[in-house]
Design an enzyme around this catalytic site. Sequence first.
Site, PDB file in Angstrom:
ATOM      1  N   ASN A   1     -10.829   7.884   9.504  1.00 45.30           N
ATOM      2  CA  ASN A   1     -11.886   7.547   8.766  1.00 45.30           C
ATOM      3  C   ASN A   1     -11.680   6.098   8.668  1.00 45.30           C
ATOM      4  O   ASN A   1     -10.573   5.657   7.992  1.00 45.30           O
ATOM      5  CB  ASN A   1     -11.585   8.256   7.375  1.00 45.30           C
ATOM      6  CG  ASN A   1     -11.804   9.841   7.276  1.00 45.30           C
ATOM      7  OD1 ASN A   1     -12.529  10.256   8.040  1.00 45.30           O
ATOM      8  ND2 ASN A   1     -11.037  10.297   6.551  1.00 45.30           N
TER       9      ASN A   1
ATOM     10  N   CYS B   1       0.996  -1.213   0.185  1.00 48.77           N
ATOM     11  CA  CYS B   1      -0.109   0.089  -0.014  1.00 48.77           C
ATOM     12  C   CYS B   1       0.816   1.203   0.142  1.00 48.77           C
ATOM     13  O   CYS B   1       2.199   1.329   0.156  1.00 48.77           O
ATOM     14  CB  CYS B   1      -0.881  -0.062   1.238  1.00 48.77           C
ATOM     15  SG  CYS B   1      -0.287   0.808   2.734  1.00 48.77           S
TER      16      CYS B   1
ATOM     17  N   HIS C   1      -5.532  11.370  11.315  1.00 50.23           N
ATOM     18  CA  HIS C   1      -5.401  12.934  10.835  1.00 50.23           C
ATOM     19  C   HIS C   1      -5.169  13.590  12.161  1.00 50.23           C
ATOM     20  O   HIS C   1      -6.077  13.883  12.716  1.00 50.23           O
ATOM     21  CB  HIS C   1      -6.544  13.309  10.087  1.00 50.23           C
ATOM     22  CG  HIS C   1      -6.980  12.515   8.846  1.00 50.23           C
ATOM     23  ND1 HIS C   1      -6.329  12.973   7.541  1.00 50.23           N
ATOM     24  CD2 HIS C   1      -7.482  11.256   8.437  1.00 50.23           C
ATOM     25  CE1 HIS C   1      -6.941  12.048   6.781  1.00 50.23           C
ATOM     26  NE2 HIS C   1      -7.530  10.806   7.301  1.00 50.23           N
TER      27      HIS C   1
ATOM     28  N   CYS D   1       2.655   1.983   3.198  1.00 49.66           N
ATOM     29  CA  CYS D   1       3.765   1.062   3.464  1.00 49.66           C
ATOM     30  C   CYS D   1       5.013   1.689   2.563  1.00 49.66           C
ATOM     31  O   CYS D   1       6.231   1.442   2.809  1.00 49.66           O
ATOM     32  CB  CYS D   1       3.594  -0.418   3.153  1.00 49.66           C
ATOM     33  SG  CYS D   1       2.357  -1.136   4.539  1.00 49.66           S
TER      34      CYS D   1
ATOM     35  N   HIS E   1       1.713  -2.675   8.698  1.00 48.45           N
ATOM     36  CA  HIS E   1       0.400  -2.491   7.741  1.00 48.45           C
ATOM     37  C   HIS E   1      -0.508  -2.896   8.719  1.00 48.45           C
ATOM     38  O   HIS E   1      -0.866  -4.108   8.941  1.00 48.45           O
ATOM     39  CB  HIS E   1       0.627  -3.105   6.574  1.00 48.45           C
ATOM     40  CG  HIS E   1      -0.569  -2.990   5.704  1.00 48.45           C
ATOM     41  ND1 HIS E   1      -1.087  -2.044   4.947  1.00 48.45           N
ATOM     42  CD2 HIS E   1      -1.725  -3.742   5.704  1.00 48.45           C
ATOM     43  CE1 HIS E   1      -2.012  -2.194   4.420  1.00 48.45           C
ATOM     44  NE2 HIS E   1      -2.479  -2.992   4.752  1.00 48.45           N
TER      45      HIS E   1
ATOM     46  N   HIS F   1      -4.612   5.526   9.443  1.00 53.09           N
ATOM     47  CA  HIS F   1      -3.717   6.618   9.933  1.00 53.09           C
ATOM     48  C   HIS F   1      -4.722   7.413  10.631  1.00 53.09           C
ATOM     49  O   HIS F   1      -6.021   7.520  10.493  1.00 53.09           O
ATOM     50  CB  HIS F   1      -3.535   7.201   8.677  1.00 53.09           C
ATOM     51  CG  HIS F   1      -4.348   7.154   7.511  1.00 53.09           C
ATOM     52  ND1 HIS F   1      -4.896   6.218   6.756  1.00 53.09           N
ATOM     53  CD2 HIS F   1      -5.594   8.306   7.247  1.00 53.09           C
ATOM     54  CE1 HIS F   1      -5.802   6.420   6.028  1.00 53.09           C
ATOM     55  NE2 HIS F   1      -6.256   7.602   6.075  1.00 53.09           N
TER      56      HIS F   1
ATOM     57  N   HIS G   1      -4.543   1.778   5.042  1.00 52.53           N
ATOM     58  CA  HIS G   1      -3.475   1.822   5.925  1.00 52.53           C
ATOM     59  C   HIS G   1      -3.904   2.682   7.147  1.00 52.53           C
ATOM     60  O   HIS G   1      -3.985   3.722   6.864  1.00 52.53           O
ATOM     61  CB  HIS G   1      -2.092   1.873   5.610  1.00 52.53           C
ATOM     62  CG  HIS G   1      -0.939   1.725   6.288  1.00 52.53           C
ATOM     63  ND1 HIS G   1       0.129   0.925   6.016  1.00 52.53           N
ATOM     64  CD2 HIS G   1      -0.619   2.083   7.655  1.00 52.53           C
ATOM     65  CE1 HIS G   1       1.304   0.963   7.011  1.00 52.53           C
ATOM     66  NE2 HIS G   1       0.662   1.619   7.806  1.00 52.53           N
TER      67      HIS G   1
END
Length: 118
Positions: free
Chosen positions: A82, A2, A97, A5, A44, A95, A93
């Site tokens: 999200n 991804c 924000h 990654c 991941h 994350h 992957h």
Amino acid sequence: MCIFCKIVDGEIPANKVLENEEFLAFHDINPIAPIHILIIPKVHVENFQSVSPELMAKMTPFIQQVAAELCLDKSGYRLVVNNGKDGGQEVPHLHFHLLGGARLKWTHLTEDETHKNL
Ligand code: 5GP
Ligand code: ZN
């Protein structure tokens, strides 16, 4: 592999803010606030729903450290994840924000009238 990654592996460049052995923070390529950082585990993990409590326990102080490095700890910030299709997740992957640097708006996220009074 991804896209995040690939950033971890250095295949794709990123404007890094902070990293340690397990986590990486870098500027979002398409910021929606004056400060918009993405914070990811180097391993991941597809989304928040599948992250282990052990990894999250270590990720939490890293996120707090990134906020402090950017002097957002006093002024405040918003943390957004999200998750999945309805959550609007585009990169599969995990994350966070980290958004800040201005007084952020809090607004309705759908056009659905039934939620306008919430
Ligand atoms: P999502 O919609 O999955 O929660 O957020 C993905 C975020 O990754 C978006 O805000 C998008 O701007 C950011 N993004 C996508 N590709 C790249 C990239 O190659 N580099 C960086 N720095 N950010 C990216
Ligand atoms: Zn990945």
